[in-house]
Design a protein around this motif. Structure first.
Motif, PDB file in Angstrom:
ATOM      1  N   ASP A 178       0.538  -1.151  -0.165  1.00 12.34           N
ATOM      2  CA  ASP A 178      -0.498  -0.385  -0.357  1.00 12.34           C
ATOM      3  C   ASP A 178       0.809   0.972  -0.256  1.00 12.34           C
ATOM      4  OD1 ASP A 178      -1.522   1.803   0.524  1.00 12.34           O
ATOM      5  OD2 ASP A 178      -3.211   1.049   1.815  1.00 12.34           O
ATOM      6  N   LEU A 179       0.771   1.783  -1.374  1.00 13.94           N
ATOM      7  CA  LEU A 179       2.038   3.003  -1.461  1.00 13.94           C
ATOM      8  C   LEU A 179       1.739   4.122  -0.689  1.00 13.94           C
ATOM      9  CD1 LEU A 179       2.104   2.756  -4.641  1.00 13.94           C
ATOM     10  CD2 LEU A 179       3.718   2.267  -3.642  1.00 13.94           C
ATOM     11  N   SER A 180       0.748   4.161   0.068  1.00 12.26           N
ATOM     12  CA  SER A 180       0.719   5.496   1.106  1.00 12.26           C
ATOM     13  C   SER A 180       0.957   5.555   2.117  1.00 12.26           C
ATOM     14  CB  SER A 180      -1.710   5.474   1.444  1.00 12.26           C
ATOM     15  OG  SER A 180      -2.231   3.905   2.117  1.00 12.26           O
ATOM     16  N   LEU A 181       1.211   4.483   3.200  1.00 15.06           N
ATOM     17  CA  LEU A 181       1.188   3.781   3.973  1.00 15.06           C
ATOM     18  C   LEU A 181       3.512   4.187   4.032  1.00 15.06           C
ATOM     19  CD1 LEU A 181       0.345   0.452   5.007  1.00 15.06           C
ATOM     20  CD2 LEU A 181      -0.698   2.874   5.646  1.00 15.06           C
ATOM     21  N   PHE A 182       4.279   4.518   2.967  1.00 15.81           N
ATOM     22  CA  PHE A 182       5.337   4.660   2.208  1.00 15.81           C
ATOM     23  C   PHE A 182       5.640   6.246   2.629  1.00 15.81           C
ATOM     24  CE2 PHE A 182       5.229   0.624   0.651  1.00 15.81           C
ATOM     25  CZ  PHE A 182       5.672   0.445   0.663  1.00 15.81           C
ATOM     26  N   ARG A 183       7.177   6.644   3.449  1.00 16.42           N
ATOM     27  CA  ARG A 183       7.477   7.612   2.948  1.00 16.42           C
ATOM     28  C   ARG A 183       8.911   7.947   2.199  1.00 16.42           C
ATOM     29  NH1 ARG A 183      11.983   8.173   6.307  1.00 16.42           N
ATOM     30  NH2 ARG A 183      11.721   6.285   7.559  1.00 16.42           N
ATOM     31  N   ASP A 184       9.014   8.772   1.990  1.00 21.21           N
ATOM     32  CA  ASP A 184      10.118   9.399   1.027  1.00 21.21           C
ATOM     33  C   ASP A 184      11.741   8.915   1.044  1.00 21.21           C
ATOM     34  OD1 ASP A 184       8.298   9.091  -1.583  1.00 21.21           O
ATOM     35  OD2 ASP A 184       8.232  11.710  -0.931  1.00 21.21           O
ATOM     36  N   LEU A 185      12.299   7.967   0.610  1.00 21.40           N
ATOM     37  CA  LEU A 185      13.803   8.279   1.235  1.00 21.40           C
ATOM     38  C   LEU A 185      14.279   8.681  -0.183  1.00 21.40           C
ATOM     39  CD1 LEU A 185      14.073   4.598   2.757  1.00 21.40           C
ATOM     40  CD2 LEU A 185      14.458   6.546   3.377  1.00 21.40           C
ATOM     41  N   ARG A 186      15.941   8.475  -1.057  1.00 27.33           N
ATOM     42  CA  ARG A 186      16.620   8.699  -1.257  1.00 27.33           C
ATOM     43  C   ARG A 186      16.479   8.585  -2.836  1.00 27.33           C
ATOM     44  NH1 ARG A 186      22.519   6.185  -0.910  1.00 27.33           N
ATOM     45  NH2 ARG A 186      22.884   8.017  -2.692  1.00 27.33           N
ATOM     46  N   GLN A 187      16.808   9.763  -3.813  1.00 27.39           N
ATOM     47  CA  GLN A 187      16.028   9.686  -4.930  1.00 27.39           C
ATOM     48  C   GLN A 187      17.025   9.112  -5.735  1.00 27.39           C
ATOM     49  OE1 GLN A 187      12.475  10.140  -5.722  1.00 27.39           O
ATOM     50  NE2 GLN A 187      12.484   9.749  -3.631  1.00 27.39           N
ATOM     51  N   GLY A 188      17.117   8.658  -7.197  1.00 25.44           N
ATOM     52  CA  GLY A 188      17.894   8.702  -7.567  1.00 25.44           C
ATOM     53  C   GLY A 188      19.072   8.045  -8.094  1.00 25.44           C
ATOM     54  N   ALA A 189      19.265   7.118  -7.182  1.00 27.17           N
ATOM     55  CA  ALA A 189      20.231   5.709  -6.690  1.00 27.17           C
ATOM     56  C   ALA A 189      19.775   4.232  -7.296  1.00 27.17           C
ATOM     57  CB  ALA A 189      20.827   5.315  -5.082  1.00 27.17           C
ATOM     58  N   SER A 190      20.403   3.667  -7.908  1.00 30.07           N
ATOM     59  CA  SER A 190      19.467   2.310  -8.478  1.00 30.07           C
ATOM     60  C   SER A 190      19.905   0.899  -7.506  1.00 30.07           C
ATOM     61  CB  SER A 190      20.567   1.914  -9.737  1.00 30.07           C
ATOM     62  OG  SER A 190      21.806   1.363  -9.493  1.00 30.07           O
ATOM     63  N   SER A 191      21.056   1.585  -6.089  1.00 30.46           N
ATOM     64  CA  SER A 191      21.054   0.443  -5.021  1.00 30.46           C
ATOM     65  C   SER A 191      21.107   1.578  -3.532  1.00 30.46           C
ATOM     66  CB  SER A 191      22.466   0.009  -5.069  1.00 30.46           C
ATOM     67  OG  SER A 191      22.521  -0.547  -5.688  1.00 30.46           O
ATOM     68  N   LEU A 192      19.565   0.679  -2.679  1.00 25.29           N
ATOM     69  CA  LEU A 192      19.688   1.730  -1.266  1.00 25.29           C
ATOM     70  C   LEU A 192      20.742   0.818  -0.012  1.00 25.29           C
ATOM     71  CD1 LEU A 192      18.160   3.188  -0.084  1.00 25.29           C
ATOM     72  CD2 LEU A 192      16.664   1.464   0.897  1.00 25.29           C
ATOM     73  N   ILE A 193      22.075   1.573  -0.037  1.00 28.25           N
ATOM     74  CA  ILE A 193      22.287   0.599   1.250  1.00 28.25           C
ATOM     75  C   ILE A 193      22.731   1.302   2.215  1.00 28.25           C
ATOM     76  CG2 ILE A 193      25.195   0.415   1.679  1.00 28.25           C
ATOM     77  CD1 ILE A 193      24.476  -0.554  -1.169  1.00 28.25           C
ATOM     78  N   LEU A 194      22.680   0.396   3.349  1.00 29.57           N
ATOM     79  CA  LEU A 194      22.547   0.309   4.782  1.00 29.57           C
ATOM     80  C   LEU A 194      23.858  -0.487   5.633  1.00 29.57           C
ATOM     81  CD1 LEU A 194      18.993  -0.514   5.397  1.00 29.57           C
ATOM     82  CD2 LEU A 194      18.861   1.665   4.951  1.00 29.57           C
ATOM     83  N   HIS A 195      24.289   0.328   5.759  1.00 27.31           N
ATOM     84  CA  HIS A 195      25.016   0.444   6.745  1.00 27.31           C
ATOM     85  C   HIS A 195      25.405   0.691   7.650  1.00 27.31           C
ATOM     86  CE1 HIS A 195      30.049  -0.995   7.291  1.00 27.31           C
ATOM     87  NE2 HIS A 195      29.753  -1.831   7.168  1.00 27.31           N
ATOM     88  N   PRO A 196      25.386   0.502   8.906  1.00 30.65           N
ATOM     89  CA  PRO A 196      25.215  -0.632   9.765  1.00 30.65           C
ATOM     90  C   PRO A 196      24.185  -1.160   9.745  1.00 30.65           C
ATOM     91  CG  PRO A 196      25.832   0.540  12.245  1.00 30.65           C
ATOM     92  CD  PRO A 196      26.038   1.409  10.724  1.00 30.65           C
ATOM     93  N   THR A 197      23.302  -2.375   9.287  1.00 25.55           N
ATOM     94  CA  THR A 197      22.203  -2.842   9.755  1.00 25.55           C
ATOM     95  C   THR A 197      21.503  -2.296  10.960  1.00 25.55           C
ATOM     96  OG1 THR A 197      22.188  -3.166   7.509  1.00 25.55           O
ATOM     97  CG2 THR A 197      19.802  -3.775   8.627  1.00 25.55           C
ATOM     98  N   ARG A 198      20.170  -1.724  10.967  1.00 23.39           N
ATOM     99  CA  ARG A 198      19.913  -1.543  12.395  1.00 23.39           C
ATOM    100  C   ARG A 198      18.337  -2.300  12.382  1.00 23.39           C
ATOM    101  NH1 ARG A 198      23.594   1.510  14.890  1.00 23.39           N
ATOM    102  NH2 ARG A 198      24.791   2.824  13.960  1.00 23.39           N
ATOM    103  N   VAL A 199      18.137  -2.700  14.009  1.00 21.77           N
ATOM    104  CA  VAL A 199      16.675  -3.562  14.258  1.00 21.77           C
ATOM    105  C   VAL A 199      15.409  -1.935  13.837  1.00 21.77           C
ATOM    106  CG1 VAL A 199      14.579  -4.272  16.037  1.00 21.77           C
ATOM    107  CG2 VAL A 199      17.129  -4.691  16.263  1.00 21.77           C
ATOM    108  N   SER A 200      16.051  -0.541  13.951  1.00 22.25           N
ATOM    109  CA  SER A 200      15.195   0.483  13.592  1.00 22.25           C
ATOM    110  C   SER A 200      14.707   0.416  11.915  1.00 22.25           C
ATOM    111  CB  SER A 200      14.670   1.445  13.978  1.00 22.25           C
ATOM    112  OG  SER A 200      16.622   2.371  13.599  1.00 22.25           O
ATOM    113  N   HIS A 201      16.208  -0.946  10.857  1.00 20.49           N
ATOM    114  CA  HIS A 201      15.359  -0.866   9.233  1.00 20.49           C
ATOM    115  C   HIS A 201      15.178  -1.791   8.580  1.00 20.49           C
ATOM    116  CE1 HIS A 201      19.930   1.684   9.497  1.00 20.49           C
ATOM    117  NE2 HIS A 201      18.849   1.944   9.450  1.00 20.49           N
TER     118      HIS A 201
END
Length: 351
Positions: free
Chosen positions: A222-245
């Motif tokens: 359901d797209l109405s439940l999402f919030r925007d993150l970064r734009q323009g990158a083909s990959s999303l990197i999370l480092h370090p990964t946290r429980v909040s992710h």
């Protein structure tokens, strides 16, 4: 059932009313089939062609229009890539002009119509077909085709949401295969590096834009439940990964005002404390279930005593040593608690 051609009462050149009525009735009886010539010309233009050949007051316009349709019948099933639509339109716009030139030159329409239809054949052969649609997903603009049989552009009829895997199974209600659920599970431990990549199985335009969105602690599309993150990158990197992710991530590919494709990921994050507890539990279960953790030939759940362990030939086996250390530690802790209780009571005894 044949389609009806509108009567040209509004646009025919002025003639006597006795000629207009028979002309309209005859045009309504002409079976009309879609085709490239009919897609890119109007009834007024086609009638005017016959008027140039026969004159405005002729009673043979119906026969002329039938001959015109028959001459261009081979092009009825023509299918080209949608990117070639403008060239196709120009070709058949020039056909009307060429036919009028033949009429002015007094060439019989029975000769002129097949001649012009044959002359454009090499030009039509140079138009490129569209590439095949690539399942399972996406708005593939380059794969659109234009069909003269329906005078329309046809898309791939694929969903925008891309599935987890490309392994497919038969689908009853679609000409394309059905695929797995379109949310990909990603499993990571807390502190590790997470890389989510927005890849689709078909070629995209260099003008495609990529955007990422996130729904925390939810597994949803359901797209109405999402919030925007970064734009323009083909990959999303999370480092370090946290429980909040933990939650659902979606990457969306857009070109101009069109959504090209979407891909969903659900990130499962295992906390470091939870992982340590799990490892400790697994270690104890392995010790208790091992052959060295029970008396030889003893029943399930029977734990050997210390003399039994030391009497066995392999008494210094690693598992037995660990179990012995655990037993000694528990005994020491119990002894400490007992001594502490005695000491407290002794201190509290009235003197």
């Amino acid at each position: 059932m044949s389609l009806q051609v509108p009567c040209p009462l509004r646009w025919a050149m002025p003639v006597t009313s006795r000629l207009l009525l028979p002309l309209c009735l005859s045009l309504l009886l002409v079976p009309w089939a879609p085709g490239c010539l009919f897609c890119f010309s109007t009834p007024q233009q086609r009638l005017r062609v016959c008027q140039v050949f026969l004159g405005h007051a002729s009673s043979r316009h119906t026969a002329c229009l039938g001959t015109l349709q028959a001459a261009f019948q081979p092009h009825t099933q023509l299918v080209v890539g949608a990117v070639e639509l403008e060239k196709l339109k120009d070709t058949f716009s020039n056909v009307i002009f060429s036919l009028e030139e033949k009429g002015v030159a007094k060439v019989p329409y029975q000769v002129a119509f097949p001649e012009v239809a044959a002359r454009i054949q090499p030009e039509l052969a140079q138009l490129k077909p569209a590439p095949a649609c690539i399942p399972p997903c996406g708005y593939q603009k380059d794969a659109q085709v234009y069909r003269c049989s329906s005078c329309s552009t046809v898309e791939c009829q694929l969903p925008l949401d891309c599935p987890e895997h490309l392994h497919h199974y038969p689908c009853l209600d679609s000409p394309h295969p059905c695929f797995a659920l379109p949310v990909e599970d990603v499993w990571k431990a807390e502190g590790n590096r997470t890389a989510l990549r927005c890849r689709v199985p078909f070629q995209t335009s260099p003008e495609v834009r990529i955007g990422w969105r996130f729904a925390k602690d939810l597994r949803t599309r359901d797209l109405s439940l999402f919030r925007d993150l970064r734009q323009g990158a083909s990959s999303l990197i999370l480092h370090p990964t946290r429980v909040s992710h933990r939650g659902t991530y979606v990457c969306q590919l857009t070109e101009e005002d069109d959504v090209v494709a979407r891909k969903y990921f659900y990130l499962n994050v295992t906390s470091s404390s939870q992982g340590a507890e799990t490892d400790l539990q697994n270690m104890f279960l392995a010790i208790l279930r091992s052959p060295g953790g029970r008396g030889a030939g003893g029943p399930e759940g029977h734990f050997p005593r210390l003399p039994e362990l030391l009497a066995e030939p392999d008494s210094l086996h690693k598992r037995n040593v660990v179990l012995l250390m655990v037993g000694l530690a528990l005994s020491a802790m119990l002894g400490t608690l007992l001594l502490g209780g005695v000491f407290r009571r002794a201190m509290a005894w009235p003197r």
